[in-house]
Each structure stands twice: as C-alpha cells, then as structure tokens.
Design an enzyme around this catalytic site. Structure first.
Site, PDB file in Angstrom:
ATOM      1  N   HIS A   1       3.426  -7.999   5.324  1.00  0.00           N
ATOM      2  CA  HIS A   1       3.667  -6.509   5.357  1.00  0.00           C
ATOM      3  C   HIS A   1       2.708  -6.019   5.862  1.00  0.00           C
ATOM      4  O   HIS A   1       1.259  -6.187   5.100  1.00  0.00           O
ATOM      5  CB  HIS A   1       4.010  -6.198   3.803  1.00  0.00           C
ATOM      6  CG  HIS A   1       5.554  -6.690   3.347  1.00  0.00           C
ATOM      7  ND1 HIS A   1       5.818  -7.765   3.409  1.00  0.00           N
ATOM      8  CD2 HIS A   1       6.496  -5.955   2.778  1.00  0.00           C
ATOM      9  CE1 HIS A   1       7.084  -8.118   2.926  1.00  0.00           C
ATOM     10  NE2 HIS A   1       7.543  -6.888   2.521  1.00  0.00           N
TER      11      HIS A   1
ATOM     12  N   GLU B   1       3.484  -0.415   6.247  1.00  0.00           N
ATOM     13  CA  GLU B   1       4.748   0.293   5.793  1.00  0.00           C
ATOM     14  C   GLU B   1       4.236   1.612   4.881  1.00  0.00           C
ATOM     15  O   GLU B   1       4.419   2.789   5.740  1.00  0.00           O
ATOM     16  CB  GLU B   1       5.154  -0.578   4.549  1.00  0.00           C
ATOM     17  CG  GLU B   1       6.109  -0.141   3.586  1.00  0.00           C
ATOM     18  CD  GLU B   1       6.731  -0.976   2.256  1.00  0.00           C
ATOM     19  OE1 GLU B   1       6.110  -1.903   1.954  1.00  0.00           O
ATOM     20  OE2 GLU B   1       7.754  -0.855   1.951  1.00  0.00           O
TER      21      GLU B   1
ATOM     22  N   ASP C   1      15.156  -4.905  -0.030  1.00  0.00           N
ATOM     23  CA  ASP C   1      15.414  -5.000  -1.391  1.00  0.00           C
ATOM     24  C   ASP C   1      16.857  -4.465  -1.492  1.00  0.00           C
ATOM     25  O   ASP C   1      17.039  -3.088  -2.146  1.00  0.00           O
ATOM     26  CB  ASP C   1      14.516  -4.437  -2.548  1.00  0.00           C
ATOM     27  CG  ASP C   1      13.147  -5.308  -2.147  1.00  0.00           C
ATOM     28  OD1 ASP C   1      12.691  -6.148  -2.761  1.00  0.00           O
ATOM     29  OD2 ASP C   1      12.280  -4.545  -1.374  1.00  0.00           O
TER      30      ASP C   1
HETATM   31  N1  ADE Z   1       7.999  -6.363  -2.599  1.00  0.00           N
HETATM   32  C1  ADE Z   1       9.486  -6.170  -2.324  1.00  0.00           C
HETATM   33  N2  ADE Z   1       9.912  -5.362  -1.640  1.00  0.00           N
HETATM   34  C2  ADE Z   1       8.471  -4.935  -0.935  1.00  0.00           C
HETATM   35  C3  ADE Z   1       8.147  -4.071  -0.006  1.00  0.00           C
HETATM   36  N3  ADE Z   1       9.086  -3.085   0.644  1.00  0.00           N
HETATM   37  N4  ADE Z   1       6.713  -3.784   0.309  1.00  0.00           N
HETATM   38  C4  ADE Z   1       5.724  -4.447  -0.429  1.00  0.00           C
HETATM   39  N5  ADE Z   1       6.174  -5.547  -1.146  1.00  0.00           N
HETATM   40  C5  ADE Z   1       7.453  -5.479  -1.641  1.00  0.00           C
HETATM   41 ZN    ZN Z   2       9.407  -6.217   2.038  1.00  0.00          ZN
END
Ligand code: ADE
Ligand code: ZN
Length: 335
Positions: free
Chosen positions: A195, A198, A277
């Site tokens: 990740h 974001e 999620d």
């Molecule tokens: N864990 C679960 N979803 C997440 C997200 N969008 N960004 C970072 N960690 C996460």
């Molecule tokens: Zn994620």
C-alpha cells in the site's frame, strides 16, 4: 449501462483484506459464540459507526472487529462467505490479503488463521472454479522486527503464500522502514506489493518501487501529484490496485465524481478496480465498478479495459490469463 454486463464480465480482485469482509451479522454472531463483549448492541449500531474521516478512524474499528475471529472455523466461514459473494460479482480469481499480526498479537496461532482461510480457498477452487492466491501483509504501524518475525513464521508455508504486502496506518510509516524485511521475503521467493500513496505522499510510492521492489502498488492514487512518477508508473506498466468506494469512505476524495481513476487510465496506467474492505465501505467489487461507472461516465470500452487490466495485473499463470482475456473479448456488448 447494463448492470448485468458489469456483474458478468470476468474479473480478478487484487486488493481485498479478508478481515475487511467481516459483515456485521457474522461479527455479532461470532461475538456471541466466543462471549466477546462489544460496544455495539446491534448490527445497525455497528453500521452506524462506519463513518470515517480518515484511514485511522476505520482501522480502529476494523481491528476491534477482527477480535471476534478466534478459531479455524471462523476464518474458514469468513473466507467462504467472501468467495461466494465475489463469485456472484463475476470474480474468477482473487488475490487476498490477510494480516497475521492482527491475530497472533491476540494469541491466535498463525496456523489457525492460515488453515481456515486456505480450506475455503481450496473449496472455492473445486466448487466454483474460482482460483486464488494469498498475500501476507505486514502491519506497518508495528516494528520492522515484528514484521521479520512474522516472515519467519510464514517461511514454512511458502507454497501457500504467494506474495507479501504492507498495510495499516500509512502516514509516518514509510515503506523504507521495511526494506530489509522485503529483501528477505524476495530472497525466499515471495513477490512483493505494498500500500502506498493512499494517504501517504508520492515519496512513499517511490520507496515502494525502489526500496521494496514491488510488482504492484496498492491504491497509489496520490501518484498524480508527481507527473514524473505518474509517467514512470505508465512506462514501467506497474499496476495500481484502486479501491474507489474505500477512497470516498476514507475521504481520500470528497466524492466519486472527483476520483482520478479515469484520468490515470487516460495517462496509460494499468488501473484495476477492487473492494479493499467491502463490509465497511458499502460494497463488493461490482459495486465499485458500478459506482465508478456512474460517477465518471465510464464506457463499455473502459469497463472491458478495467476487466482486462485485472487479469493482466494478476499473478495468475500466463495460460490462465490468456483464457480469461479471450473470455472477456468474446463477451457480447452491454445493453
Ligand atoms: N488495512 C485494511 N484496509 C486498509 C487500507 N485501505 N489501507 C491500509 N491498511 C488497510
Ligand atoms: Zn487495502
């Protein structure tokens, strides 16, 4: 556009946290099963609490929710429920994140988590023809030493776990913190993803590429602030696993109309759409395609491109990729 076209088109899901598929009904049932006290009296009260103004607001609730997952059967049922929903949304292949530290920190054995998830994955491959791969995510708010210890636990399961990733609180936890862990993971044969971009800045995307040597960037939407980085991602064909409903729920964009996924596609990036999620963000993968399509006026050609990208950006063997690309091309048009 015809909703059924979006649901039916074969697609891969490449950014999905299995703990993020825990729907309120299952959460409450597991809390009762294990006698875990909850702050919320009902499913509705839980859903009401799912209002977030940043990533950390969500993570606090998400880790609390995951506390009801205790035995192997819980992980099996959670994963099974997700795979059936994904199948109904046209998912033919899923690359699934799991966060072992969320569970081992509570005294749940690594094997309990892995065996429960793996049993559901094997069953879905047999019964639904849905293939999958597992991606072990390190929690970046914890130390590099804790991540290294988790990697050591995973080494005996190298044949079950395809890749490693990096998730949790992004700001203040740059990818470079985990350079050694990822070097060791790559040496052991794991593919790397992370990740980045974001909530964190473009510098974190550079670090994911140059220090962690990732094959894909999860989210990555803030690359647009750095035109040279955006050009590099396009030139190197590094896919982004974008999660539109998540980005709006976590206020990365004010609303879906503002989302930059179409602009990134137009600049030649390999954009994929995913659900992150879904139990917390209001929809599974087809809902993400539908919301992006409606807000951004995506055409049938755009939807086909997104579905094709999800296959090419996946870690499936080449022959399987070609099979699914041919199925996408053979699909009749949307009404
Ligand atoms: N864990 C679960 N979803 C997440 C997200 N969008 N960004 C970072 N960690 C996460
Ligand atoms: Zn994620």
């Amino acid at each position: 556009m015809d909703e059924q076209f979006i649901r039916r088109i074969p697609k891969a899901e490449l950014h999905l946290h299995i703990e993020g598929t825990l729907e309120p009904e299952m959460l409450m049932a597991l809390a009762r099963k294990h006698g875990v006290p909850l702050k919320y009296a009902s499913e509705d009260a839980l859903r009401q609490a799912y209002q977030f103004s940043r990533l950390q607001d969500f993570l606090d609730i998400y880790y609390e929710g995951a506390g009801v997952l205790r035995d192997e059967d819980d992980f099996y049922r959670l994963t099974r429920a997700y795979l059936h929903r994904a199948h109904a949304d046209g998912v033919v292949h899923a690359e699934i994140f799991f966060d072992p530290q969320t569970h081992t920190e509570r005294g749940i054995a690594f094997e309990t988590v892995l065996n429960g998830i793996a049993r559901a994955l094997d069953e879905a491959e047999r019964e639904l023809g849905l293939s999958s791969q597992l991606i072990l995510c390190f929690l970046r708010h914890l130390s590099a030493e804790a991540a290294m210890a988790t990697l050591e636990q995973a080494l005996p399961y190298r044949d079950r776990i395809f890749a490693v990733g990096l998730d949790s609180s992004e700001q203040g936890h740059p990818p470079a913190k985990f350079s050694q862990v990822f070097a060791r993971a790559r040496e052991a044969g794991f593919v790397a993803v992370a990740h980045a971009g974001e909530e964190g800045p473009p510098a974190y995307i550079y670090q994911a590429l140059d220090d962690l040597k990732v094959a894909r960037i999860d989210h990555g939407v803030r690359c647009e602030e750095d035109p040279a980085l955006t050009r590099r991602l396009a030139a190197e064909g590094i896919p982004l696993t974008i999660c539109p409903l998540s980005n709006v729920k976590l206020a990365v964009f004010d609303d879906m109309v503002q989302h930059n996924l179409k602009r990134l596609m137009d600049q030649g990036l390999v954009v994929t759409l995913n659900s992150d999620d879904p139990a917390y963000f209001g929809g599974y993968i087809a809902d993400n395609y539908l919301a992006a399509q409606a807000a951004l006026g995506l055409t049938e050609a755009d939807i086909r491109q997104l579905a094709r990208n999800s296959i090419t950006a996946s870690f499936m063997p080449q022959a399987r990729k070609e099979h699914w690309l041919a199925q996408i091309d053979a699909m009749g048009g949307a009404a």
